[in-house]
Write a protein that holds these residues in place. Structure first.
Motif, PDB file in Angstrom:
ATOM      1  N   ARG A 178     -25.648  -6.556 -13.428  1.00 15.36           N
ATOM      2  CA  ARG A 178     -25.992  -6.567 -12.007  1.00 15.36           C
ATOM      3  C   ARG A 178     -26.777  -7.825 -11.617  1.00 15.36           C
ATOM      4  N   THR A 179     -27.287  -8.521 -12.623  1.00 13.00           N
ATOM      5  CA  THR A 179     -28.022  -9.768 -12.373  1.00 13.00           C
ATOM      6  C   THR A 179     -27.502 -10.840 -13.322  1.00 13.00           C
ATOM      7  N   VAL A 180     -26.926 -11.892 -12.759  1.00 11.61           N
ATOM      8  CA  VAL A 180     -26.411 -13.007 -13.545  1.00 11.61           C
ATOM      9  C   VAL A 180     -27.178 -14.262 -13.148  1.00 11.61           C
ATOM     10  N   VAL A 181     -27.797 -14.897 -14.129  1.00 10.10           N
ATOM     11  CA  VAL A 181     -28.566 -16.117 -13.890  1.00 10.10           C
ATOM     12  C   VAL A 181     -27.776 -17.304 -14.418  1.00 10.10           C
ATOM     13  N   ILE A 182     -27.500 -18.257 -13.545  1.00  8.39           N
ATOM     14  CA  ILE A 182     -26.798 -19.484 -13.944  1.00  8.39           C
ATOM     15  C   ILE A 182     -27.817 -20.606 -13.946  1.00  8.39           C
ATOM     16  N   GLN A 183     -28.119 -21.121 -15.138  1.00  9.95           N
ATOM     17  CA  GLN A 183     -29.133 -22.164 -15.256  1.00  9.95           C
ATOM     18  C   GLN A 183     -28.490 -23.476 -15.693  1.00  9.95           C
ATOM     19  N   GLY A 184     -29.161 -24.562 -15.354  1.00 10.29           N
ATOM     20  CA  GLY A 184     -28.659 -25.883 -15.734  1.00 10.29           C
ATOM     21  C   GLY A 184     -29.570 -26.964 -15.200  1.00 10.29           C
ATOM     22  N   ALA A 185     -29.346 -28.173 -15.659  1.00 14.01           N
ATOM     23  CA  ALA A 185     -30.146 -29.317 -15.229  1.00 14.01           C
ATOM     24  C   ALA A 185     -29.880 -29.621 -13.759  1.00 14.01           C
ATOM     25  N   PRO A 186     -30.817 -30.296 -13.076  1.00 18.48           N
ATOM     26  CA  PRO A 186     -30.576 -30.684 -11.682  1.00 18.48           C
ATOM     27  C   PRO A 186     -29.331 -31.558 -11.580  1.00 18.48           C
ATOM     28  N   GLY A 187     -28.457 -31.233 -10.615  1.00 24.44           N
ATOM     29  CA  GLY A 187     -27.245 -32.010 -10.408  1.00 24.44           C
ATOM     30  C   GLY A 187     -26.088 -31.604 -11.301  1.00 24.44           C
ATOM     31  N   ILE A 188     -26.257 -30.566 -12.121  1.00 21.57           N
ATOM     32  CA  ILE A 188     -25.222 -30.177 -13.075  1.00 21.57           C
ATOM     33  C   ILE A 188     -24.061 -29.463 -12.398  1.00 21.57           C
ATOM     34  N   GLY A 189     -24.296 -28.932 -11.167  1.00 18.94           N
ATOM     35  CA  GLY A 189     -23.209 -28.292 -10.421  1.00 18.94           C
ATOM     36  C   GLY A 189     -23.438 -26.836 -10.082  1.00 18.94           C
ATOM     37  N   LYS A 190     -24.697 -26.389 -10.057  1.00 18.94           N
ATOM     38  CA  LYS A 190     -24.979 -24.974  -9.767  1.00 18.94           C
ATOM     39  C   LYS A 190     -24.618 -24.635  -8.313  1.00 18.94           C
ATOM     40  N   THR A 191     -25.066 -25.473  -7.373  1.00 20.41           N
ATOM     41  CA  THR A 191     -24.769 -25.224  -5.963  1.00 20.41           C
ATOM     42  C   THR A 191     -23.279 -25.316  -5.703  1.00 20.41           C
ATOM     43  N   THR A 192     -22.617 -26.276  -6.332  1.00 21.28           N
ATOM     44  CA  THR A 192     -21.167 -26.410  -6.181  1.00 21.28           C
ATOM     45  C   THR A 192     -20.463 -25.151  -6.655  1.00 21.28           C
ATOM     46  N   LEU A 193     -20.934 -24.601  -7.791  1.00 26.12           N
ATOM     47  CA  LEU A 193     -20.345 -23.368  -8.307  1.00 26.12           C
ATOM     48  C   LEU A 193     -20.573 -22.211  -7.337  1.00 26.12           C
ATOM     49  N   ALA A 194     -21.791 -22.119  -6.778  1.00 25.15           N
ATOM     50  CA  ALA A 194     -22.097 -21.030  -5.837  1.00 25.15           C
ATOM     51  C   ALA A 194     -21.197 -21.110  -4.605  1.00 25.15           C
TER      52      ALA A 194
ATOM     53  N   MET B  63     -28.978 -19.046  -9.003  1.00 26.06           N
ATOM     54  CA  MET B  63     -28.859 -20.415  -9.518  1.00 26.06           C
ATOM     55  C   MET B  63     -30.262 -21.003  -9.715  1.00 26.06           C
ATOM     56  N   ILE B  64     -30.596 -21.400 -10.944  1.00 22.96           N
ATOM     57  CA  ILE B  64     -31.917 -21.965 -11.192  1.00 22.96           C
ATOM     58  C   ILE B  64     -31.804 -23.148 -12.152  1.00 22.96           C
ATOM     59  N   ARG B  65     -32.835 -23.987 -12.141  1.00 25.10           N
ATOM     60  CA  ARG B  65     -32.930 -25.050 -13.134  1.00 25.10           C
ATOM     61  C   ARG B  65     -33.442 -24.460 -14.451  1.00 25.10           C
ATOM     62  N   SER B  66     -33.139 -25.154 -15.528  1.00 25.77           N
ATOM     63  CA  SER B  66     -33.557 -24.665 -16.847  1.00 25.77           C
ATOM     64  C   SER B  66     -35.068 -24.508 -16.933  1.00 25.77           C
ATOM     65  N   THR B  67     -35.806 -25.394 -16.238  1.00 28.93           N
ATOM     66  CA  THR B  67     -37.269 -25.351 -16.295  1.00 28.93           C
ATOM     67  C   THR B  67     -37.851 -24.175 -15.512  1.00 28.93           C
ATOM     68  N   SER B  68     -37.022 -23.501 -14.678  1.00 28.78           N
ATOM     69  CA  SER B  68     -37.531 -22.393 -13.855  1.00 28.78           C
ATOM     70  C   SER B  68     -37.294 -21.023 -14.477  1.00 28.78           C
ATOM     71  N   TRP B  69     -36.606 -20.993 -15.613  1.00 32.47           N
ATOM     72  CA  TRP B  69     -36.258 -19.724 -16.233  1.00 32.47           C
ATOM     73  C   TRP B  69     -37.496 -18.899 -16.576  1.00 32.47           C
ATOM     74  N   GLN B  70     -38.522 -19.522 -17.129  1.00 31.10           N
ATOM     75  CA  GLN B  70     -39.722 -18.787 -17.519  1.00 31.10           C
ATOM     76  C   GLN B  70     -40.449 -18.204 -16.315  1.00 31.10           C
ATOM     77  N   THR B  71     -40.274 -18.834 -15.145  1.00 28.93           N
ATOM     78  CA  THR B  71     -40.947 -18.341 -13.940  1.00 28.93           C
ATOM     79  C   THR B  71     -40.330 -17.049 -13.435  1.00 28.93           C
ATOM     80  N   CYS B  72     -39.000 -16.996 -13.426  1.00 25.29           N
ATOM     81  CA  CYS B  72     -38.361 -15.827 -12.815  1.00 25.29           C
ATOM     82  C   CYS B  72     -37.955 -14.751 -13.829  1.00 25.29           C
ATOM     83  N   GLU B  73     -37.926 -15.076 -15.115  1.00 24.57           N
ATOM     84  CA  GLU B  73     -37.473 -14.100 -16.116  1.00 24.57           C
ATOM     85  C   GLU B  73     -38.271 -12.801 -16.102  1.00 24.57           C
ATOM     86  N   PRO B  74     -39.639 -12.845 -15.975  1.00 20.09           N
ATOM     87  CA  PRO B  74     -40.391 -11.577 -16.006  1.00 20.09           C
ATOM     88  C   PRO B  74     -40.001 -10.603 -14.911  1.00 20.09           C
ATOM     89  N   LEU B  75     -39.457 -11.083 -13.802  1.00 21.09           N
ATOM     90  CA  LEU B  75     -39.087 -10.205 -12.693  1.00 21.09           C
ATOM     91  C   LEU B  75     -37.720  -9.572 -12.870  1.00 21.09           C
TER      92      LEU B  75
END
Length: 822
Positions: free
Chosen positions: A14-30, A143-155
């Motif tokens: 029910r929750t899918v997190v797509i992570q990657g470096a800035p500019g890697i194509g997350k917004t394009t994928l969304a 869609m998040i950057r790799s560096t933001s994973w630790q921020t949102c993972e606890p939620l």
């Protein structure tokens, strides 16, 4: 595949997190997901109602409810919104721009809300959605950057994590080929990029790859030599970003331009140190940026305005912020008491440590700073940005880094400083001379650290223009270094990675590897320049009688190089036993030539081909005379090539191991392989058809093959959709007392406990099977215990399984650990 269950018969995440470096194509994928959904092509069987949100949309001055957020998407549709919210399990929410959302998330459950009609602050609304307190039935795509994973993972509740990795080496090469074509110009640009480790690494991000290609093409069109126009990776960004500024900067006076550039750099530096990428009005005031400057940088796409926010801005790409932050500590400002902004000791330590890993938030800034301090890059900066450069911070870096090196940091931590060419040849002389002596004289304990240190220094010096005396001195040092292969008999493996060695240095290395005292057994060539596969290096195959293993990985193999390789393989002096070619870019003619030239080598026993586009050329390798082990994995083989492949398999006399894993052979193609197994001349003992798109339909042919073949001892059918019916048929065949299979791997074959009775019966009757792999199949615990009991206790036999049942309500985190039962 984004929303597929993580295990057979498991629940859709029910929750899918797509992570990657800035500019890697997350917004394009969304956005692509939204377009595919609008065309009814994204999970068309799901009656979803999809919404795309930038997280910043929730950060308004006034509180708002989730229903109001949807109404902003469809104004005046209150009835439709109520209808949508009545079936929350049909909601697909795409949340993008997580880093633009500046308020802190709320992790206290009592502060969250489950009422989608309630007006809430933006942070509470977003946190309630992420934690599933609100709309738990909805599906989230985040869609998040790799560096933001630790921020949102606890939620997040049981998130499925997908990582976008960008271009691999082959895809980078293909992109350069598509951009420049198969021309001499294209060859030159690709060679230049591959020889520069940092540039080629940064091209992993598609938008950066485009920037690099665009910049290099512009320099070539102006008639500039790339090695002079772009002496390091940083200079490419200098060229590109400065080319954007003159469009609007012509309206500035020289003083105004310098002030605005200083303000932009100050803003970037402040953001990097404080891990901030969104800037408000107060941030602009501290950086002394006025509206005219902001408008200029917005106009040339260096800055962008945050969606739904009037006075909030960010750099268009995070890598732009890293670059201008580094530029802040290089530019000279004559009006200041000290004409440059000083880096303090703590910041230098953070930068050097950050440059050790690409995922660190300071890694790019550190690389850019070291590159800007390169003497060859400084004139480019001054000419491009119309500002003077100060080397004040370079002197401090040269003083502080050795102290850090002696205290706590490994040699690798200063790699970026040397690899960007920040040290002149004079500054590197002492380091290289001492390191060469150390490597030759040292014990094995220090060998790895010393070679790491040397790698940076050699790359740096090879990229610098040298006069004849300096070049001769460098070559003598290199020869001293290579002499270690003659005096240290413990060196049995040599790996060349992203090598930039020029012909004289390759010749010296090859001569050392041919020395009678050299005991080298394995040579690995990874991401080396295509010119590195020359006559000298390949000549080591015939000049070193101890060499048994050659690996060529992520390399463009030209026709000339393959001819040299095949000539060496045909030589009676070549004692190579294993050849591995992985992820190599080559023409069909090259692959055919290799296959036709394998018959002449009586020592080569193993050939491993992975991630190469062979298509219908697999049959050439099965014809290779003395081969005992052949792996053709993930090489685009299809069912169309299997008939000729099977014909060659029947003629083989020595083959004991064949792997065709990760090729889409399908049932029709596999039928030819199964039929060939019934009439083999070779003593085939292991067959790997892992992930070959096989189903129940090929099982009847497989059973016939197992009944007639008397040599096969190991069979891997993992990751094929055999299901219960296919596994039941297989078990019936294994009951045959003449069946010789001892190892059977059925990982993730999508079968359940329904076939365990047939499997238990087979285990009781089969006297040969000693290893059974059942991992990642939906088998219940009582079925597993039954299977274990079916193994006779006096024999050494084992079952490997994993059990992942639905969590019990009283313990939602309960999970059975995969284990081995013997």
């Amino acid at each position: 595949c984004l929303l597929l269950p993580r295990r057979p018969r498991g629940r859709q995440p029910r929750t899918v997190v797509i992570q990657g470096a800035p500019g890697i194509g997350k917004t394009t994928l969304a956005r692509r997901v939204m377009c595919e959904w609008a065309r009814n092509k994204f999970y068309a069987h799901k009656p979803w109602c999809a919404f795309y949100f930038r997280c910043q949309e929730m950060n308004r001055m006034a509180e708002q409810s989730f229903s109001e957020l949807i109404q902003h998407k469809w104004p005046g549709s209150q009835d439709l919104v109520s209808k949508i919210m009545s079936k929350p399990d049909r909601l697909l929410l795409l949340l993008d721009g997580f880093e633009d959302f500046t308020p802190a998330l709320i992790d206290r459950s009592e502060d969250l809300s489950e009422d989608w009609r309630q007006k809430l602050p933006g942070s509470v609304l977003l946190s309630s959605l992420l934690s599933k307190r609100m709309l738990p039935e909805a599906t989230l795509l985040i869609m998040i950057r790799s560096t933001s994973w630790q921020t949102c993972e606890p939620l997040l509740q049981s998130p499925s994590l997908v990582t976008l990795k960008g271009f691999n080496a082959t895809e980078k090469i293909k992109y350069f080929r598509a951009y420049f074509g198969y021309t001499k110009e294209g060859d030159d640009v690709l060679s230049f990029a591959m020889e520069n480790t940092i540039i080629f690494s940064m091209c992993q991000v598609p938008v950066v790859c485009w920037m690099v290609c665009s910049c290099l093409k512009q320099q070539m069109e102006r008639g500039h030599k790339l090695t002079q126009a772009c002496p390091n990776a940083t200079s490419v960004f200098v060229r590109y970003l400065s080319s954007l500024l003159p469009i609007r900067a012509e309206n500035f006076s020289r003083k105004t331009h310098r002030q605005q550039l200083e303000g932009l750099c100050r803003l970037a530096a402040d953001g990097v140190w404080h891990r901030k990428c969104v800037f408000g009005k107060k941030d602009l005031e501290r950086a002394k940026m006025d509206q005219m400057g902001v408008a200029t940088f917005l106009g040339v796409n260096i800055l962008r305005r945050i969606a739904a926010e009037k006075d909030r801005y960010a750099f268009t790409l995070l890598i732009f912020q890293d670059f201008f932050a580094a530029l802040f500590y290089v530019l000279c400002f004559p009006q200041r008491l000290k004409n440059f902004h000083v880096l303090n000791h703590a910041n230098i330590q953070r930068l050097v440590a950050g440059s050790c890993g690409s995922k660190h938030s300071l890694s790019h800034m550190g690389l850019f700073l070291f590159g800007l301090l390169n003497r060859a890059c400084a004139p480019i900066v001054e000419h491009s940005f119309r500002c003077r450069v100060s080397f004040g911070n370079k002197r401090k870096l040269l003083k502080v880094i050795p102290q850090l090196q002696k205290s706590s940091l490994r040699p690798l931590c200063i790699r970026s400083f040397w690899s960007q060419g920040s040290c002149s040849p004079v500054e590197l002389n002492m380091m290289l001379e001492i390191s060469c002596v150390c490597l030759v004289q040292c014990g094995n304990h220090w060998l790895h650290a010393t070679t790491e240190l040397l790698e940076c220094g050699w790359r740096c010096l090879f990229s610098l223009p040298c006069r004849a005396p300096e070049s001769n001195k460098l070559l003598r040092w290199w020869q001293d270094l290579c002499s270690v292969f003659a005096v240290n008999d413990k060196l049995e493996v040599l790996t060349l990675t992203t090598s930039v060695l020029q012909p004289p240095f390759l010749k010296a290395l090859a001569a050392a590897l041919k020395h009678p005292q050299c005991k080298l057994q394995k040579l690995l060539l990874r991401r080396v320049n295509r010119t590195g596969l020359n006559k000298d290096l390949i000549g080591v195959l015939t000049g070193n009688k101890h060499l048994r293993y050659l690996e060529i990985q992520h390399v463009e193999v030209e026709w000339k190089a393959m001819k040299l390789l095949c000539t060496a393989l045909r030589s009676p002096r070549c004692r190579l036993q294993c050849l591995r070619l992985e992820d190599c870019l080559a023409t069909p003619r090259v692959w055919t030539y290799l296959g036709n030239n394998l018959r002449g080598n009586r020592y080569l026993k193993t050939l491993m081909l992975r991630k190469n586009s062979l298509e219908n050329r697999g049959l050439y390798y099965l014809s290779g005379g003395q081969l005992e082990r052949l792996l053709i994995e993930n090489c685009n083989l299809t069912e169309l090539t299997c008939e000729s492949l099977a014909s060659c398999l029947r003629q083989s006399k020595m083959l004991t191991h064949l792997s065709l894993a990760e090729n889409a052979l399908k049932d029709e193609g596999a039928k030819h392989i199964w039929k060939a197994l019934q009439h083999l001349r070779c003593p085939l003992q292991r067959l790997v058809l892992r992930k070959c798109d096989l189903t129940f339909d090929c099982c009847q042919d497989m059973i016939s093959a197992l009944r007639k073949n008397k040599t096969l001892k190991s069979l891997d059918l993992s990751f094929n959709s055999l299901k219960d019916d296919g596994v039941t048929l297989l078990c019936e065949a294994l009951k045959n007392p003449d069946c010789t299979v001892q190892i059977l791997e059925l990982e993730n074959c999508l079968f359940t406990s329904s076939c365990y009775q047939a499997m238990a019966s087979m285990l009781c009757e089969n006297q040969h099977l000693r290893h059974l792999d059942l991992r990642k199949n939906a088998i219940r615990v009582h079925s597993i215990l039954t299977l274990c009991d079916a193994f006779p206790s006096q024999k050494k036999r084992e079952i490997i399984f994993s059990w992942d049942p639905q969590p019990h309500p009283s313990n939602p985190t309960a999970r059975y650990v995969p284990q081995r039962n013997q």
